[in-house]
Design an enzyme around this catalytic site. Structure first.
Site, mmCIF file in Angstrom:
data_model
loop_
_atom_site.group_PDB
_atom_site.id
_atom_site.type_symbol
_atom_site.label_atom_id
_atom_site.label_comp_id
_atom_site.label_asym_id
_atom_site.label_seq_id
_atom_site.Cartn_x
_atom_site.Cartn_y
_atom_site.Cartn_z
ATOM 1 N N LYS A 177 -24.002 38.371 42.465
ATOM 2 C CA LYS A 177 -23.607 38.384 41.036
ATOM 3 C C LYS A 177 -24.627 39.100 40.300
ATOM 4 O O LYS A 177 -24.126 39.959 39.242
ATOM 5 C CB LYS A 177 -23.488 36.862 40.638
ATOM 6 C CG LYS A 177 -22.612 35.909 41.385
ATOM 7 C CD LYS A 177 -22.640 34.374 40.796
ATOM 8 C CE LYS A 177 -21.700 33.485 41.518
ATOM 9 N NZ LYS A 177 -21.868 32.115 41.263
ATOM 10 N N GLY A 200 -20.063 17.624 46.186
ATOM 11 C CA GLY A 200 -19.306 18.738 46.381
ATOM 12 C C GLY A 200 -19.863 19.996 45.521
ATOM 13 O O GLY A 200 -19.203 21.150 45.727
ATOM 14 N N VAL A 223 -9.854 27.113 44.543
ATOM 15 C CA VAL A 223 -9.461 28.061 43.277
ATOM 16 C C VAL A 223 -8.121 28.665 43.222
ATOM 17 O O VAL A 223 -7.160 28.501 42.562
ATOM 18 C CB VAL A 223 -10.342 29.246 43.200
ATOM 19 C CG1 VAL A 223 -9.999 30.150 41.717
ATOM 20 C CG2 VAL A 223 -11.885 28.864 42.943
#
Length: 441
Positions: free
Chosen positions: A207, A189, A18
């Site tokens: 989360k 992946g 990221v």
């Protein structure tokens, strides 16, 4: 003559999948971001642990440093994408002390130390943005925090882990075993070499804690989240669910309920769940995420999109960075981040749900009556029941058994669990083959 926009210094901590995409976009799309933010976002440096590590994106070597504390000095916005609890926590607190706003995608840190960070941001008068911490590119945290601020949210349930959704979807659509679906997810992946955080539900639990904190304006630490992973879900479970018109998903569920004493509280849980195939979340395939929100005035809302990946998650990170930049340019107080309510966290005994129960039983008269009596004794009613006969040959003898599959009406989770325990003790039960919760009916 137009006055050129001011420049804001941006420090990036971490340059993984990221972080490298965030850096690329900051450099390549500087003009576009400046027009939206009202200021140029100048990437002044990238703190990493290893200067020689291979990266997905080619970036100027002079930007890299191993001295993260030095990089924080003079930064207006700090983007933390290191992951883990430390040194990320300490660096974020240090950034606040320097007057910098912080954008993070660190779900584990927020679930573990969120209240401390919220309070530190408020005390410093700076922004703490974390849209990227839940569901990747999907804008879910801002709508809960801002768009629904005038409403009363009663329930949030969603698929917030792309790895487990891919695995369960492969098992459902191709008939693959858990092991084979996991291996394929690793090859593509979607899953790490060590997939524990995903398949055991740790990632989804972090989360869920963040979603519950925002939806119900109260800090819900990770220890208040009931967590079950998907490693116990078998191909037989998937096939049986499919035959009954259901699909199995790993759901995060945050729900406003009443305790036995009538006190309102919130339950937060993550576990494999059967959903009817007509439910909107049942149609979420592959590694995609979706979050379903129920509110008193707005009704039912669903947010869907890519829940992981470098570029999609970078979109959420940069959205927060532009928002922080606008506040700096325009001035005024930062938006308070600290939860302001104190709604109690309730355990699984306050949950009302339905169960799917699979039983392998002796094929003899009276079995169903004995099982049904156990259900009745515990105040649990049966919504549907299916029976399948099996014939097994052993040393020339034929042994008959049957598979009974029940879906119950809604009842307290504790009553349903006690029912399963009592059924397991019956002498006509060979084994309890499956116990899964059911939602959406």
């Amino acid at each position: 003559m137009t006055t050129p926009p001011q420049t804001l210094k941006v420090a990036l901590l971490g340059c993984g999948n990221v972080g490298s995409q965030v850096a690329r976009i900051l450099l390549e799309d500087a003009d576009r971001l400046a027009a939206r933010a009202g200021a140029r976002l100048e990437l002044t440096g990238i703190a990493v642990r290893n200067l020689s590590a291979e990266r997905d994106v080619e970036l100027p070597a002079e930007l890299f440093t191993t001295d993260a504390p030095a990089l924080l000095k003079g930064a207006d916005i700090v983007i933390e994408l290191m992951g883990g609890l430390e040194p990320a926590r300490g660096l974020i607190l240090e950034a606040f002390s320097h007057g910098a706003s912080v954008v993070t995608g660190n779900k584990a840190l927020l679930a573990e130390h969120g209240l401390e960070l919220y309070r530190a941001a408020d005390a410093a008068g700076v922004e703490l943005g974390y849209e990227a911490a839940v569901a990747g590119a999907i804008p879910i945290l801002r709508p809960i925090r801002d768009s629904l601020a005038g409403d009363k949210i009663t329930r949030v349930l969603g698929i917030v882990n792309g790895t487990t959704n891919y695995i369960l979807d492969q098992m459902d659509t191709t008939g693959a075993s858990f092991a084979d679906a996991l291996a394929e997810a690793q090859r593509l992946g979607y899953a790490e070499a060590d997939p524990t955080a995903d398949v055991e539900g740790f990632d989804a639990a972090a989360k869920a804690a963040i979603l519950a904190t925002l939806a119900f304006h109260t800090q819900f630490p990770l220890e208040h989240v009931h967590r079950e992973g998907i490693t116990g879900v078998t191909a037989a479970d998937i096939a049986a669910a499919k035959d009954a018109g259901y699909v199995i998903k790993l759901l995060a569920i945050c729900e406003l309920v009443e305790s036995a004493g009538g006190v309102p509280g919130v339950t937060v849980r993550v576990h494999p769940t059967l959903l009817p195939r007509q439910h909107p979340l049942a149609a979420v395939h592959g590694a995609f995420n979706a979050v379903f929100v129920e509110a008193e005035a707005a009704g039912e809302l669903m947010f869907y999109g890519q829940g992981a990946g470098g570029t999609p998650t970078a979109s959420a990170v940069l959205g927060d960075a532009v928002s922080a930049a606008r506040r700096i340019v325009l001035g005024g107080p930062a938006r308070p981040a600290t939860p302001h309510a104190e709604v109690p966290a309730l355990g699984m005994d306050a949950v009302t749900t339905s169960y799917y129960i699979g039983l392998d039983v002796a094929d003899q008269p009276g079995v169903l009556a004995k099982v049904s009596q156990i259900f009745a004794d515990h105040g649990v009613s049966i919504e549907t029941m299916r029976q399948t006969l099996h014939q097994e040959g052993s040393d020339g003898q034929t042994l008959a058994s049957a598979e009974l599959r029940f879906v119950t009406h809604r009842a307290s989770d504790s009553a349903l669990a006690a029912t399963v325990d009592a059924v397991r003790e019956l002498d006509v039960i060979n084994s309890v083959t499956s116990v899964l919760r059911v939602e959406g009916i």
